[in-house]
Design an enzyme around this catalytic site. Sequence first.
Site, PDB file in Angstrom:
ATOM      1  N   ASP A 320      -8.021   0.131 -16.028  1.00 38.68           N
ATOM      2  CA  ASP A 320      -6.274   0.194 -15.990  1.00 38.68           C
ATOM      3  C   ASP A 320      -5.779  -0.362 -17.123  1.00 38.68           C
ATOM      4  O   ASP A 320      -4.743  -0.102 -17.398  1.00 38.68           O
ATOM      5  CB  ASP A 320      -6.117  -0.535 -14.536  1.00 38.68           C
ATOM      6  CG  ASP A 320      -4.382  -0.557 -14.346  1.00 38.68           C
ATOM      7  OD1 ASP A 320      -4.246   0.673 -14.297  1.00 38.68           O
ATOM      8  OD2 ASP A 320      -3.799  -1.718 -14.405  1.00 38.68           O
ATOM      9  N   ALA A 325      -2.416   5.431 -17.591  1.00 43.95           N
ATOM     10  CA  ALA A 325      -2.229   5.761 -16.167  1.00 43.95           C
ATOM     11  C   ALA A 325      -2.414   4.531 -15.270  1.00 43.95           C
ATOM     12  O   ALA A 325      -2.526   3.394 -15.812  1.00 43.95           O
ATOM     13  CB  ALA A 325      -3.582   6.877 -15.922  1.00 43.95           C
ATOM     14  N   THR A 411       1.238  14.983 -12.884  1.00 44.84           N
ATOM     15  CA  THR A 411      -0.173  15.053 -13.061  1.00 44.84           C
ATOM     16  C   THR A 411      -0.649  16.373 -12.793  1.00 44.84           C
ATOM     17  O   THR A 411      -0.154  16.896 -11.935  1.00 44.84           O
ATOM     18  CB  THR A 411      -0.693  13.655 -12.102  1.00 44.84           C
ATOM     19  OG1 THR A 411      -0.007  12.571 -12.183  1.00 44.84           O
ATOM     20  CG2 THR A 411      -1.883  13.829 -11.974  1.00 44.84           C
ATOM     21  N   TYR A 427     -22.811  11.992  -5.976  1.00 49.81           N
ATOM     22  CA  TYR A 427     -23.055  11.338  -4.803  1.00 49.81           C
ATOM     23  C   TYR A 427     -23.362  12.322  -3.493  1.00 49.81           C
ATOM     24  O   TYR A 427     -23.347  11.799  -2.192  1.00 49.81           O
ATOM     25  CB  TYR A 427     -21.987  10.269  -4.341  1.00 49.81           C
ATOM     26  CG  TYR A 427     -22.323   8.956  -5.174  1.00 49.81           C
ATOM     27  CD1 TYR A 427     -22.897   7.707  -4.690  1.00 49.81           C
ATOM     28  CD2 TYR A 427     -21.427   8.938  -6.564  1.00 49.81           C
ATOM     29  CE1 TYR A 427     -22.762   6.720  -5.496  1.00 49.81           C
ATOM     30  CE2 TYR A 427     -21.449   7.844  -7.232  1.00 49.81           C
ATOM     31  CZ  TYR A 427     -22.422   6.558  -6.769  1.00 49.81           C
ATOM     32  OH  TYR A 427     -22.257   5.644  -7.439  1.00 49.81           O
ATOM     33  N   HIS A 811       3.612  -0.800  -6.270  1.00 51.13           N
ATOM     34  CA  HIS A 811       4.826  -0.830  -7.128  1.00 51.13           C
ATOM     35  C   HIS A 811       4.900  -2.460  -7.277  1.00 51.13           C
ATOM     36  O   HIS A 811       4.651  -3.251  -6.631  1.00 51.13           O
ATOM     37  CB  HIS A 811       5.949  -0.085  -6.339  1.00 51.13           C
ATOM     38  CG  HIS A 811       5.960   1.095  -6.358  1.00 51.13           C
ATOM     39  ND1 HIS A 811       6.550   1.839  -5.271  1.00 51.13           N
ATOM     40  CD2 HIS A 811       5.618   2.069  -7.224  1.00 51.13           C
ATOM     41  CE1 HIS A 811       6.368   3.280  -5.260  1.00 51.13           C
ATOM     42  NE2 HIS A 811       5.794   3.214  -6.307  1.00 51.13           N
ATOM     43  N   GLY A 834      22.097   1.075  12.935  1.00 52.26           N
ATOM     44  CA  GLY A 834      22.643   2.305  13.478  1.00 52.26           C
ATOM     45  C   GLY A 834      22.094   3.324  12.603  1.00 52.26           C
ATOM     46  O   GLY A 834      22.420   4.494  12.739  1.00 52.26           O
ATOM     47  N   PRO A 838      12.415   6.412  12.535  1.00 53.59           N
ATOM     48  CA  PRO A 838      11.379   7.064  13.274  1.00 53.59           C
ATOM     49  C   PRO A 838      10.227   6.065  13.677  1.00 53.59           C
ATOM     50  O   PRO A 838      10.426   4.952  13.120  1.00 53.59           O
ATOM     51  CB  PRO A 838      10.709   8.163  12.407  1.00 53.59           C
ATOM     52  CG  PRO A 838      11.079   7.658  10.911  1.00 53.59           C
ATOM     53  CD  PRO A 838      12.458   7.149  11.267  1.00 53.59           C
TER      54      PRO A 838
END
Length: 1149
Positions: A320, A325, A411, A427, A811, A834, A838
């Site tokens: 990283d 990226a 991407t 693999y 993030h 109010g 979901p």
Amino acid sequence: MTPGLGPTLAASSKPQPIHNSQHARAHRRALASDCKAQDHSQHACPRRALSNQGCTKKMSAKAVREHYGKTLLARHLSEHGVNVDARGFLVRTDVKEASSEHTWTNLLDENPWAKTTKLVAKPDQLIKRRGKAGLVYVNKTISEVQGWVDSKLGQTVTVDNVEGILHTFLVEPFVPHQQEDEFYVAITSDREGETLLFCRDGGVDVGDVDAKASRLKCGLDNTPTLQELELFVQDAPVTRRKQLAQFYGALLKCYRDLHFTLLEINPLVVDDEKVTPLDLAAKIDETAHFLCQSKWGPTDLPAPFGRPEFPEEAYIRSLDAKTGASLKLTILNVTGRVWTLVAGGGASVVYADTICDLGFAHELANYGEYSGAPTDEQTFNYARTVLGLMTRTRRDDGKVLIVGGGIANFTDVAATFRGLVKALKMYRDELLAGNIKIYIRRAGPNYQEGLKMMLKLRQESGLFIRVFGPEQDAVSVCPLALGLVPEDSLQDFDPDRREVKVDEKAKVQPPPVPGSPVPRSPQRTFSAGSLSSLSLDAMSQTQFSDKTRCIVYGLQARAVQGMLDFDFMCKRKKPSVAAMVYPFQGAHYSKFYWGTEETLVPVYPSLQQACSKHQDASVLVNFASYRSVYDTCIDAFDHPQLRTLAIIAEGVPERQTREIIARAAEKQVALIGPATVGGIKPGCFRIGNTGGMLDNIVLSKLYRPGSVGYVSKSGGMSNELNNIICKNSDGVCEGVAIGGDAYPGSRFVDHLLRYENNEDCKILVLLGEVGGADEYDVCEAITSGRITKPLIAWCIGTCASAFSFEVQFGHAGACARGRGEDARSKNQALLQAGAVVPRSFAEFGDAIKKVYEGLVTKGTIIPKPEPDIPRVPLDYTWAKRLGMVRKPANFISTISDDRGEELKYAGVPISEVFAENLGVGGVLCLLWFKKRLPAYATKFVEMVLMVTADHGPAVAGAHNTIVAARAGKDLVSSLASGLLTVGPRFGGALDGAARMMTDALDRGISPLDFVTECKKKNKLIMGIGHRIKSLENPDKRVSIIKEYALQHFPKTPTLNFALQVEQITTQKRSNLILNVDGCIAVCFVDLLRHCGAMSVEEADELIGDGCLNGLFVLGRSIGFIGHHLDQKRLKQPLYRHPWDDISYISDDL
């Protein structure tokens, strides 16, 4: 207090003390904080309940060891006249190893004070409440400490239900003192500045800090005076106030200069001579590393207690750090059944949420993400690391791998899938043996080709692979992968099928989470008061239109072309991009497409020039890097025409972000970002890469406006929202990703109020996340009546409560730093205020659909006829990548490839070249012959380069080089002058000698017949003869080459033939010997023909193509360069040939 969550007042010109307030916003902020310090025993860390709810991308706020924090502060506080005793040393598990450099003997030699001082010992591993756990050893001798630490090292302990291994202890001096000399000191950060916290009673008596602490709010640019600080600490004894005030002043300067985000000292001991922090907890802003590297020194950023770092995690972290990226990996349960490979910071959290919501939190093996357009090689390395961990153990019930992600904005999905396919092939056997099932859902640029690759892999490998595209919702594969719905409930991706409907039996309701509130009908029970005190951002007053124009900072050709294509699809009369700014080139034009026609966009070296030439541009889309984005934004504020700034860069230091926000507020400039993909207003305006490629623009119907306005933190999930909203309503009216940093330039409420004021927007959508408290502003806006339109809201990150330690979410702001910042609390608050909330993200689309259909029934929304789908030609480059067109390449290269993660020579990675010590000779063989020749062959190549490197200054090439150098020419020109003399009379004999000797040998004639034949044809024998050397004075270079070939080459027929020719020619004259050119030529023929790496025909073709002359040119270039440098070093003047060395012959004679 936790950063950004204490009761605050707007920053003023002077620091403001903060008192208890009944105001609703202060109440809301207080609910979101968690400042109750506990375990206040002397020298025992009264750790703030730094939440375990998850942290960050480049983790912005990163906890440091207590020892590192103390030594860092001591080093820099001294610059401000405050001396702090930070003596101490760390004892690690290697202390018992005789070969270690950190044995007790060595540590005490380095810290002799510890031999005669009473000491304190405690683990330094970010453990809270160490005293209550019996992990603090106080007022002991070194022998007692040594025995106690040795007994604890390697021990497994449980603290606050977190089990971990003790491996690092801090040993420091014991500080005798009175209880009344202990104080609580802390500094936290928020959007407007810093807050100083002070409690008269530190240590065990600190109690509820949230209720007891005095607070002093300091604006970003404001530093309190000594008098103000003395007033702030007025609860302290009179004799200690000045010391405390001076300490606070120096501490605040260091806090800002070193980019701390949290600093808590409890207790701080103050006596007549000095101040001493007995215990310290601190976090630094890791994104400021490029600013503070020299000040920080080597940082010590430990993993959270209870979760030892895997080597694979460290490896991914190193990958990283080397790329633009984002690659993240956290191992949660290495023997778990459910593994993920998810693209996108927001999407990775959504998938983890869904898996946990479906009751599989205990089986979730990892959390991670790959995003930001990683290369196929980077994706391969990431995927193979995860697969290696996954296949390390087997389970009777098998395992599942979920490869997911939102709809990518930029991407290339196929590029990343190439790396993934490579890893899956590697693999394959382990995956089959482990009964591992793979479920893939991916969308975005070039996703069709990526999914086709997966279908092909399924057919060829025999692996169990299910493949889905954007026709399915992002997390629809989760219940399928977990076995909660039948396998036939979802249809696989079919490249030839236009549309697939989701089977109702593929939907599954998540089971209630124990302890979670039972969903109920939305009620406005959250008493929040008025928004009148809330300083709303200029963003809330901003509206984009089809006449909005922008300036793009940076040469972002792909993003600009995407914006122009969007403009064309929306039938704008004028392109939205007025100009570009690129300071590293002069003014010029860059070519783009406007539909099928070409157009020019001006590029300026400065923002000032761009603004002066394009007064109609009101938006700056800033693609500057995190290193330079601060300066470009400050520059932009000096141009009043720019009313909105979109900051794309990730990794902007928090303090710089806050300063940008403050300056924007002064100038009344709206901000989007940092760390944003941008925003989109269908039919009007698009920022950067928002919305992805053209096919997704069409799929999500972003070319015309709908009725739904959304705001999201995640850029990748904003594109997923485009898709969800399109499927469940008439589409998007406007959408913005505010960015995932802790301090976004604009907040959720700013954009929702914009949508509230937009009569075309009928439904509001909010996708929040764990961390921060901005969602509570939205609750307040709803209850106060500022937001009246229906709002569907969900905060991702509900999975965080399932983890007992910090998890590095995608993030920088995705970190619950205190009570109320977790996703579940915010979802409940939104529900009570109010909003329509979901039960899970999987139901988000259904909730939007229900509200939409209700408004259509009421007549609030009147569906409009669908316009014709606009057509924009694909760029040739992208069409070729999609396999829609083909074209012969202008160049073909087979010897090197720089497209992957590392350079390759003839397929051999550069790292392997060095690992196997191939040397210059080996590299030459790879690049010239595309072969890996034996070691004796590569050494021979290097010998040839050495013996041909130079032959003195008198030869033609060296002479020309010297003349050119003395004429003031540069190195390349001087070298070229010398090389231009290489030919049949100088250096070119190698090819000729090889051809003549080889031809005679292949024809089977004897050496004598060969010499006789050449004599009859009056033909010189190339490679025979020397002006100086002879049998009596042999050329040492020839001897070295000849002897090496005879000793090491498998066969030397050509060399033997040439030596027999020499025996004949020297009978005539002793200087008709085999010269160095001839010797090299015939030996090289034998090398290529008989090394076993190529056929005779291949060897002859290489020789015919001039490789032998290439060796001479390469070798002699070394000498020519040396002559050039020699003449420059000697400061030789212009060369003029002496007239007496020239024969002047006049025409009269």
